[in-house]
Design an enzyme around this catalytic site. Structure first.
Site, PDB file in Angstrom:
ATOM      1  N   SER A 108       0.857  -1.181   0.040  1.00 66.66           N
ATOM      2  CA  SER A 108      -0.027   0.103  -0.156  1.00 66.66           C
ATOM      3  C   SER A 108       0.799   1.137  -0.162  1.00 66.66           C
ATOM      4  O   SER A 108       2.062   1.314   0.338  1.00 66.66           O
ATOM      5  CB  SER A 108      -0.995  -0.139   1.256  1.00 66.66           C
ATOM      6  OG  SER A 108      -1.679  -1.072   1.386  1.00 66.66           O
TER       7      SER A 108
HETATM    8  N1  SAH Z   1       0.888  -5.619   4.480  1.00 72.73           N
HETATM    9  C1  SAH Z   1       1.284  -6.014   3.226  1.00 72.73           C
HETATM   10  C2  SAH Z   1       0.467  -5.757   2.065  1.00 72.73           C
HETATM   11  C3  SAH Z   1       0.156  -6.906   1.486  1.00 72.73           C
HETATM   12  S1  SAH Z   1      -1.166  -6.960   0.316  1.00 72.73           S
HETATM   13  C4  SAH Z   1       2.761  -5.140   3.098  1.00 72.73           C
HETATM   14  O1  SAH Z   1       3.150  -4.398   3.897  1.00 72.73           O
HETATM   15  O2  SAH Z   1       3.303  -5.553   1.911  1.00 72.73           O
HETATM   16  C5  SAH Z   1      -2.359  -7.773   0.940  1.00 72.73           C
HETATM   17  C6  SAH Z   1      -1.943  -9.368   1.133  1.00 72.73           C
HETATM   18  O3  SAH Z   1      -2.898 -10.059   1.671  1.00 72.73           O
HETATM   19  C7  SAH Z   1      -1.399 -10.024  -0.015  1.00 72.73           C
HETATM   20  O4  SAH Z   1      -0.475 -10.719   0.024  1.00 72.73           O
HETATM   21  C8  SAH Z   1      -2.512 -11.324  -0.088  1.00 72.73           C
HETATM   22  O5  SAH Z   1      -1.926 -12.447  -0.661  1.00 72.73           O
HETATM   23  C9  SAH Z   1      -3.076 -11.542   1.265  1.00 72.73           C
HETATM   24  N2  SAH Z   1      -4.122 -12.204   1.781  1.00 72.73           N
HETATM   25  C10 SAH Z   1      -5.347 -11.997   1.108  1.00 72.73           C
HETATM   26  N3  SAH Z   1      -6.209 -12.816   1.635  1.00 72.73           N
HETATM   27  C11 SAH Z   1      -5.614 -13.179   2.728  1.00 72.73           C
HETATM   28  C12 SAH Z   1      -5.963 -14.260   3.821  1.00 72.73           C
HETATM   29  N4  SAH Z   1      -7.119 -14.736   3.697  1.00 72.73           N
HETATM   30  N5  SAH Z   1      -4.921 -14.519   4.774  1.00 72.73           N
HETATM   31  C13 SAH Z   1      -3.899 -14.043   4.636  1.00 72.73           C
HETATM   32  N6  SAH Z   1      -3.319 -13.190   3.670  1.00 72.73           N
HETATM   33  C14 SAH Z   1      -4.228 -12.755   2.596  1.00 72.73           C
END
Ligand code: SAH
Length: 261
Positions: A108
């Site tokens: 993000s």
């Molecule tokens: N906080 C992260 C942002 C990652 S984007 C950072 O700093 O990089 C959101 C993430 O949520 C993705 O990697 C996606 O695979 C994950 N995601 C989506 N659904 C999920 C679930 N049910 N459990 C765990 N992760 C999930």
């Protein structure tokens, strides 16, 4: 399975239905152990000129836009965001832009991370103790959280990103960050109760497990599809009087998906 989940807005009488067949037992990786594990001796840290100055500029911009929580601002001024993105994108790491982190996912924008963490803290008296993050992604937000919470439990469903975050975070040696490969829709009961839960992926409703695993007085901040059919930032507070829910501004997060991949 989705039929079992309550539609938005959240209905508390449907919150008891958390047990699902095929529940995956998450594997936990403690960062304190990671630091001792053998691994590649070199970490591909993208080179950018004077990253401290770039972070100071980013923090100044966040303040200019109204962010006031110095604990979050200091944490964001400390964590080297460029270490979490591909080397070719290091130059954009401190810009107001979301960046690809692989497997179709994104990190993000700094102002969105700041906003969510500020909301998490403002819902809580005193420092955050145990925090659950859904969606580790590249591990950046988990690293920021490690500076503002006592313990951070971060769940990722994509093995490729879970491994990548572990590599990225190895460099920082953060013993209070626990990475879990699992389905974050089930939360992570072993770390509960949590003083705060933050999701980096947007679902159709707040999963009941998150409410159950939230401590009394705790707060959830999560992008969620609202009654209008669009994703917005939703804040849930668990109080002695019941669950309070506030729908804030529109946001665009990757979808919350169930199961491992
Ligand atoms: N906080 C992260 C942002 C990652 S984007 C950072 O700093 O990089 C959101 C993430 O949520 C993705 O990697 C996606 O695979 C994950 N995601 C989506 N659904 C999920 C679930 N049910 N459990 C765990 N992760 C999930």
């Amino acid at each position: 399975m989705s039929a079992q989940r309550p539609r938005f807005p959240l209905q508390l009488d449907k919150l008891a239905t958390t047990k699902r067949p095929g529940t995956i037992v998450p594997s936990v990786v403690l960062m304190s152990n990671i630091a001792r594990q053998p691994g590649p001796s070199t970490l591909a840290v993208p080179q950018i000129v004077d990253s401290r100055a770039r972070r100071a500029d980013m923090v100044a911009k966040l303040k200019a836009q109204g962010m006031t929580d110095t604990v979050v601002l200091d944490a964001m001024g400390t964590v080297e965001r460029h270490c979490f993105v591909d080397s070719g994108l290091g130059g954009q790491a401190y810009e107001y832009t979301s960046l690809p982190i692989g497997l179709g996912q994104t990190i993000s924008k700094p102002n969105v991370v700041g906003r969510m963490l500020e909301l998490l803290r403002s819902g809580h008296k005193g420092p955050l103790s145990r925090v659950l993050e859904i969606g580790t992604g590249c591990g950046y937000q988990a690293a920021v959280l490690s500076h503002i919470a006592t313990e951070v439990y971060s769940v990722e469903r994509l093995r490729g990103l879970h491994d990548r975050a572990r590599e990225n975070l190895r460099h920082f040696r953060l013993p209070n960050v626990h990475l879990i490969l699992g389905d974050g829709m089930l939360g992570y009961p072993k770390g509960a109760p949590y003083s705060a839960i933050v999701s980096a992926a947007g679902g159709e409703a707040i999963p009941p497990a998150w409410i159950e695993q939230l401590a009394m007085g705790g707060r959830i901040v999560a992008p969620t599809v609202t009654a209008a059919g669009k994703q917005a930032l939703v804040v849930i507070d668990k109080t002695a009087q019941g669950i309070r829910q506030n729908v804030l501004e529109a946001v665009h997060f990757v979808p919350l998906k169930s199961g491992l991949a």
